[in-house]
Design an enzyme around this catalytic site. Structure first.
Site, PDB file in Angstrom:
ATOM      1  N   ARG A   1      40.121  -2.577-160.846  1.00 39.78           N
ATOM      2  CA  ARG A   1      39.363  -2.294-159.735  1.00 39.78           C
ATOM      3  C   ARG A   1      38.976  -0.558-160.074  1.00 39.78           C
ATOM      4  NH1 ARG A   1      36.360  -5.374-154.230  1.00 39.78           N
ATOM      5  NH2 ARG A   1      34.633  -4.321-155.828  1.00 39.78           N
TER       6      ARG A   1
ATOM      7  N   CYS B   1      36.909   1.649-150.323  1.00 37.76           N
ATOM      8  CA  CYS B   1      36.890   0.454-151.001  1.00 37.76           C
ATOM      9  C   CYS B   1      35.670  -0.291-151.513  1.00 37.76           C
ATOM     10  CB  CYS B   1      37.379  -0.356-150.302  1.00 37.76           C
ATOM     11  SG  CYS B   1      37.383  -1.195-148.580  1.00 37.76           S
TER      12      CYS B   1
END
Length: 287
Positions: free
Chosen positions: A179, A237
């Site tokens: 990601r 995150c």
């Protein structure tokens, strides 16, 4: 008076504390899974003795929106929920979730941010407790705490602050490496990462059973990511949950106790199209 505690506590040590002579901590059950229904039914079936339930989505996060998918909760809402769960100003707190401490770390960090210094996470969570053959109960504690929440006790970053940490220190991305590289975005509408941030997946800091790696192993991982005791370190995150897990791991490593967290994280960063987006793998030698 509050006292500094190590961020993690093992199941055996917590059991001894709960059954020993010294005053017991307040125990919070914050089991939660992203995108799944409330895990309150699991709490009702069985939980640690004396544990109070905390509903993650209602207490540990504000409403999703421009602040991100899991923005900061309203201070009054958080304070009221902690009081209802029995949190006192002068009594230590232990937080747990099912196993990997993702939800527990978010509650741990929020308590720290709002002024509760003496708080720990049960390493390995409910799974570690039951695997050790320790008692669970269905009894619900009837407690009322006096916790007073005030802000700013640990560093909270906004988008500008996160960008500044790239220049002044190290900004770590707690999402899975794919990601960060923009290769496998499964949740947010824009792929990539904050330019200059380094990939440091939070869940690589725990073992298969959900317990954290030993402190020396954690320290070696973070040293490889450019972290030093004197380094300014920030974490982010997708929505500010794995970022707090990474902050917990950094503190548990013993090499960096003062990590700043960008709670809005990637889901907030991408709400402004003028903020730069990068993809691929950052080269640490350029920092």
């Amino acid at each position: 008076m509050q006292r500094a505690l190590r961020p993690l506590i093992g199941a055996a040590a917590l059991h001894d504390w709960l059954t020993g002579d010294r005053p017991s901590p307040t125990v919070l059950d914050v089991r939660w899974t992203l995108g799944a229904p409330s895990e309150r039914p699991a709490y009702d079936v069985g939980h640690l003795p004396g544990a109070s339930w905390v509903e993650f989505e209602q207490v540990c996060s504000g409403e999703p929106g421009t602040g991100g998918r899991h923005p900061m909760p309203d201070i009054a809402v958080f304070e009221a929920a902690m009081r209802a769960a029995g949190v006192n100003n002068e009594r230590p707190v232990v937080v747990y979730d099912q196993a990997n401490s993702l939800a527990a770390s978010r509650c741990w960090w929020l308590l720290r941010y709002f002024g509760k210094e003496d708080v720990q996470v049960l390493d390995g969570g409910y799974a570690a407790w039951t695997s050790a053959g320790l008692e669970v109960t269905t009894d619900k504690p009837a407690t009322q705490g006096d916790f007073v929440a005030t802000t700013g006790h640990v560093a909270l970053l906004d988008a500008d602050g996160a960008a500044e940490y790239v220049e002044r220190g190290v900004l770590l991305d707690a999402r899975p490496a794919a990601r960060h590289a923009g290769q496998a975005e499964t949740i947010d509408p824009v792929a990539g990462h904050i330019p200059g941030s380094f990939s440091s997946p939070a869940l690589e800091n725990v073992q298969d059973d959900g317990r954290f790696l030993p402190p020396d192993d954690l320290a070696m991982r973070f040293t490889a990511h450019g972290v030093r005791p004197e380094t300014d370190v920030g974490t982010y995150c997708g929505s500010g949950v794995q970022a707090t897990h990474l902050a917990l791991a950094l503190e548990a490593s013993g090499i960096h106790p003062h990590t700043a967290v960008y709670i809005g994280s990637w889901s907030h960063w991408i709400t402004d199209p003028d903020r730069a987006v990068a993809a691929g793998v950052e080269d640490k030698t350029s920092h």
